[in-house]
Write a protein that holds these residues in place. Sequence first.
Motif, short mmCIF file in Angstrom:
data_model
loop_
_atom_site.label_atom_id
_atom_site.label_comp_id
_atom_site.label_asym_id
_atom_site.label_seq_id
_atom_site.Cartn_x
_atom_site.Cartn_y
_atom_site.Cartn_z
N GLU A 88 0.81 -1.22 0.00
CA GLU A 88 0.00 0.00 0.00
C GLU A 88 0.84 1.27 0.00
OE1 GLU A 88 -0.26 -2.38 2.42
OE2 GLU A 88 -1.94 -3.47 1.57
N GLY A 89 2.14 1.15 0.31
CA GLY A 89 3.00 2.33 0.37
C GLY A 89 2.80 3.17 1.61
N VAL A 90 2.23 2.56 2.66
CA VAL A 90 2.05 3.24 3.95
C VAL A 90 2.62 2.34 5.04
CG1 VAL A 90 -0.03 4.49 3.24
CG2 VAL A 90 -0.25 2.25 4.31
N GLU A 91 3.01 2.95 6.17
CA GLU A 91 3.50 2.13 7.28
C GLU A 91 2.39 1.21 7.76
OE1 GLU A 91 6.18 3.51 10.54
OE2 GLU A 91 4.42 3.03 11.77
N VAL A 92 2.74 -0.01 8.04
CA VAL A 92 1.80 -0.99 8.56
C VAL A 92 2.35 -1.52 9.88
CG1 VAL A 92 0.72 -3.25 8.18
CG2 VAL A 92 0.99 -1.66 6.27
N SER A 93 1.51 -1.48 10.92
CA SER A 93 1.90 -1.99 12.22
C SER A 93 0.93 -3.07 12.67
CB SER A 93 1.89 -0.88 13.28
OG SER A 93 2.92 0.03 13.06
N TRP A 94 1.48 -4.09 13.26
CA TRP A 94 0.69 -5.18 13.82
C TRP A 94 0.96 -5.23 15.32
CZ3 TRP A 94 -2.48 -8.61 11.06
CH2 TRP A 94 -2.46 -8.45 9.67
N ALA A 95 -0.09 -5.24 16.11
CA ALA A 95 0.05 -5.38 17.57
C ALA A 95 -0.38 -6.78 17.96
CB ALA A 95 -0.81 -4.34 18.27
N PHE A 96 0.38 -7.36 18.87
CA PHE A 96 0.04 -8.68 19.39
C PHE A 96 0.65 -8.83 20.77
CE2 PHE A 96 3.58 -8.82 16.47
CZ PHE A 96 4.56 -9.57 17.10
N SER A 97 0.29 -9.88 21.46
CA SER A 97 0.73 -10.01 22.84
C SER A 97 2.20 -10.39 22.94
CB SER A 97 -0.14 -11.04 23.59
OG SER A 97 0.23 -12.35 23.25
N ARG A 98 2.84 -9.86 23.96
CA ARG A 98 4.23 -10.22 24.21
C ARG A 98 4.33 -11.71 24.49
NH1 ARG A 98 7.95 -7.72 29.05
NH2 ARG A 98 6.23 -8.47 30.31
N GLU A 99 3.34 -12.25 25.18
CA GLU A 99 3.35 -13.69 25.49
C GLU A 99 3.30 -14.53 24.22
OE1 GLU A 99 3.61 -17.18 27.56
OE2 GLU A 99 4.02 -15.15 28.24
N LEU A 100 2.59 -14.08 23.19
CA LEU A 100 2.57 -14.79 21.91
C LEU A 100 3.97 -14.85 21.32
CD1 LEU A 100 1.02 -16.16 19.58
CD2 LEU A 100 0.63 -13.87 18.65
N LEU A 101 4.70 -13.75 21.40
CA LEU A 101 6.08 -13.73 20.90
C LEU A 101 6.96 -14.67 21.71
CD1 LEU A 101 8.06 -12.51 18.88
CD2 LEU A 101 8.36 -10.59 20.46
N GLY A 105 -0.37 -19.10 18.35
CA GLY A 105 -1.30 -18.16 17.73
C GLY A 105 -2.31 -18.86 16.85
N ASP A 106 -3.53 -18.33 16.86
CA ASP A 106 -4.56 -18.85 15.98
C ASP A 106 -5.42 -17.72 15.42
OD1 ASP A 106 -5.99 -18.17 18.24
OD2 ASP A 106 -6.72 -20.17 18.64
#
Length: 138
Positions: free
Chosen positions: A48-61, A70-71
């Motif tokens: 898309e040519g724009v910044e993309v951010s994904w948030a998720f839990s630290r515990e998932l990482l 993750g599901d």
Amino acid sequence: MSAVIEQAVEARMVASTPRMETVPATLRYDREDPYAVTMAFPPVATLEGVEVSWAFSRELLVQGVEHPAGDGDVRLRPYGYDRTVVEFHAPEGVAMVHVRTSELRRFLERSQHLVPAGRENQYLDWDEDLAKLLHGRP
């Protein structure tokens, strides 16, 4: 000590072509949102040519560097000896990147120094969050 940790990582896009393209990404952890991490990709790395951010839990990482986890929209799994696959699921499709597991572990270690696992609730401002909720502020 700063309340925010940012760490640049090298991500390799998994595609149908034999060569994987390297894209920059930034991991971010903020003590004010102690349960979450974000992974951001700059405009040059997105369709898309724009910044993309994904948030998720630290515990998932934490879980995903050890075994498949993750599901939902974000899924992780170890890949070989030194890589972790991070999958981002959206209505438009799935994007997969390989990240060095050592970089993820270093980021997690730094976040643990900022907010130890199991103590995240001590860093929440319940009064401010409730006021935002009641007044419709983000």
